[in-house]
Design a protein around this motif. Structure first.
Motif, PDB file in Angstrom:
ATOM      1  N   GLN A  95       0.823  -1.215   0.000  1.00 36.96           N
ATOM      2  CA  GLN A  95       0.000   0.000   0.000  1.00 36.96           C
ATOM      3  C   GLN A  95       0.857   1.265   0.000  1.00 36.96           C
ATOM      4  N   LYS A  96       0.440   2.216  -0.823  1.00 40.78           N
ATOM      5  CA  LYS A  96       1.144   3.496  -0.859  1.00 40.78           C
ATOM      6  C   LYS A  96       0.351   4.528  -0.060  1.00 40.78           C
ATOM      7  N   ALA A  97       1.083   5.533   0.413  1.00 39.91           N
ATOM      8  CA  ALA A  97       0.418   6.604   1.171  1.00 39.91           C
ATOM      9  C   ALA A  97      -0.035   7.701   0.223  1.00 39.91           C
ATOM     10  N   PRO A 151      -4.282   7.442   4.030  1.00 42.35           N
ATOM     11  CA  PRO A 151      -3.045   6.787   4.465  1.00 42.35           C
ATOM     12  C   PRO A 151      -1.894   7.793   4.393  1.00 42.35           C
ATOM     13  N   VAL A 152      -1.154   7.914   5.494  1.00 41.52           N
ATOM     14  CA  VAL A 152      -0.149   8.957   5.559  1.00 41.52           C
ATOM     15  C   VAL A 152       1.219   8.381   5.928  1.00 41.52           C
ATOM     16  N   GLU A 186       9.576   6.651  -1.446  1.00 44.95           N
ATOM     17  CA  GLU A 186       9.074   5.445  -2.122  1.00 44.95           C
ATOM     18  C   GLU A 186       7.663   5.083  -1.696  1.00 44.95           C
ATOM     19  N   SER A 187       7.326   5.389  -0.466  1.00 45.36           N
ATOM     20  CA  SER A 187       6.021   4.950   0.048  1.00 45.36           C
ATOM     21  C   SER A 187       4.862   5.857  -0.387  1.00 45.36           C
ATOM     22  N   LEU A 188       5.177   6.928  -1.141  1.00 46.52           N
ATOM     23  CA  LEU A 188       4.119   7.861  -1.549  1.00 46.52           C
ATOM     24  C   LEU A 188       3.597   7.538  -2.948  1.00 46.52           C
ATOM     25  N   GLU A 189       2.274   7.596  -3.104  1.00 47.99           N
ATOM     26  CA  GLU A 189       1.709   7.428  -4.445  1.00 47.99           C
ATOM     27  C   GLU A 189       2.034   8.662  -5.280  1.00 47.99           C
TER      28      GLU A 189
END
Ligand code: 6PG
Length: 473
Positions: free
Chosen positions: A1-3, A27-28, A62-65
């Motif tokens: 899952q992306k934030a 999601p943050v 990397e974790s951000l959409e």
């Protein structure tokens, strides 16, 4: 899952903003220079929503959409530049860096231009409301490109305060417009606080009321046209008894007001723009005077007036009127500055929209701002709020009391720089003729600076050292 969005800088404002986003189902991603803070946030509040903790900038990004929305909540100034230098190389064109600190708008313009060259949107964003606001709904003033607002606006509006269902968040204008408006918001905050402080001082030292009695006066005012967050908390502060000493809290606090800089910037910027903001300037100076301990100590023995307190039962009502009128002036001056900044930088700021997003969430939130919204709705290009029907009438009704309060303050030696400057501004605007004509004569006399005439176009100079005839300059 992306934030959907990420927050770096997890001191209290950043942490609460991240929690607000998570609580609204976004999601943050969360990151902090020292990861203990990140861990603590997730441990304590992880149940409130989806948090994606990241230990390194690389993992965070990397974790951000995409396009990435990266909110920076660090101390304004050097730390902001350091974070930008760290994260910008990891971003791609179309990504957004949102600076939610109290940055100077000139820095924001510089950063925006530099990042725009690399295809990255830099969104200088004013956020007001303190820690509680950040968590439960602040007033949000984003600048930057219109394109960035398309991707960010819905999220920010979602977590902002709402008044009558309207979000306290709107795209202010390009580049530094958001931070400029936040700066003026703070300048107005200073002026408002100073006027309230003067009201307290007069009720205490001119009318002889005790702090808890003054708290009652403020509570009453808070049910009328002055209803606002600042009046509400003033009553709380005045009613508070110091636990350690049993004395009124306000009597045990050192009377030296501090400041972090946004009020000062508002005045410095106003000077550059040529906008008279006496109410804000006097508020900044009043804090400055209070902090000069040695100066005050040296001057303590200077004589004051011999008269005692006024015990007039109508005095509190007069102070309420002086406060309302002076507040109208201070806001009129602040909005004038926004108008001038908008013209100078080509921001096209909607003044009514600024009043609308200040109705909730922020420190100066008040019933009063609805009036300002209505004034700009009636005439978006009015040169001053003072001539709006409602405000003109209110100030007209208040003016006799206002003059009495200023005169009483002067007579009794209670400093009231905010009330005085507001009244002087009002009378200056009203004046048929100002003594500026004499100033022009003096300038021409000693420096041949020339003057314009009321009856003819052009610039003129009088031959003061000669036969005093006039020549065209
Ligand atoms: C706000 C406040 C906030 C901060 C002030 C305090 O809108 O939430 O204005 O930004 O509390 O900057 O400023 P001083 O420390 O200068 O009084």
């Amino acid at each position: 899952q992306k934030a959907r969005i990420g927050v770096t800088g997890l001191a209290v404002m950043g942490r609460n903003l991240a929690r607000n986003l998570a609580r609204h189902g976004h999601p943050v991603a969360v990151h902090n220079r020292t990861s203990a803070r990140t861990k603590a946030l997730v441990e304590k509040f992880g149940g409130e929503g989806t948090f994606l903790p990241a230990e390194t900038p690389e993992r965070f990004v990397e974790s951000l959409e995409r396009p990435r929305r990266l909110v920076v909540m660090v101390k304004a100034g050097g730390p902001t530049d350091a974070v930008i230098d760290e994260f910008a190389p990891l971003l791609e064109p179309g990504d957004m860096i949102v600076d939610g600190g109290n940055a100077n708008f000139a820095d924001t313009r510089r950063r925006e231009a530099a990042l725009r060259d690399r295809g990255i949107h830099f969104v200088g964003t004013g956020i007001s409301g303190g820690e509680e606001g950040a968590l439960h709904g602040p007033s949000i003033m984003p600048g930057g490109s219109a394109e960035s607002y398309e991707a960010l606006g819905p999220l920010l509006e979602d977590i902002s305060a709402k008044v009558d269902g309207t979000p306290c968040c709107v795209h202010v204008g390009p580049d530094g417009a958001g931070h400029f408006v936040k700066m003026v918001h703070n300048g107005i905050e200073y002026a408002d606080m100073q006027l309230i402080a003067e009201s307290y001082d007069l009720l205490r030292h001119a009318a002889g009321l005790a702090p808890d009695e003054i708290a009652e006066v403020f509570r009453t005012w808070n049910t009328g046209r002055l209803e606002s967050y600042l009046i509400e908390i003033t009553a709380e502060v005045l009613a508070h008894t110091d636990v350690a000493t049993g004395r009124p809290f306000v009597d045990v606090v050192l009377d030296q007001a501090e400041q972090k800089g946004t009020g000062r910037w508002t005045v410095q910027t106003a000077l550059d723009l040529g906008v008279p903001v006496g109410g804000i300037a006097e508020a900044v100076f009043a804090r400055s005077v209070s902090g000069h301990a040695a100066l005050r100590e040296a001057a303590r023995s200077l004589p004051g007036p011999s008269r005692g307190a006024v015990a007039d039962s109508g005095f509190a009502d007069a102070v309420e009127k002086a406060l309302y009128a002076s507040k109208i002036v201070a806001y009129a001056q602040g909005f004038h500055e926004i108008q001038a900044g908008s013209a100078e930088y080509g921001w096209n700021i909607d003044l009514g929209a600024m009043a609308t997003i200040w109705r909730g969430g922020c420190i100066i939130r008040a019933r009063f701002l609805d009036r300002i919204r209505a004034a700009y709705e009636a005439d978006p290009h009015t040169p001053t709020l003072l001539t709006d029907d409602h405000f003109a009438e209110a100030v007209g009704d208040a003016q006799d009391a206002w003059r009495e309060v200023v005169a009483t303050a002067a007579r009794l030696g209670v400093p009231a720089p905010g009330f005085s400057t507001a009244l002087a501004y009002y009378d200056s605007l009203r004046a048929d003729r100002l003594p500026a004509a004499l100033t022009q004569g003096q300038r021409d006399f000693f420096g041949a600076h020339t003057y314009r005439r009321t009856d003819r176009d052009g610039a003129f100079h009088t031959l003061w050292g000669g036969d005093r005839t006039e020549v065209s300059a």
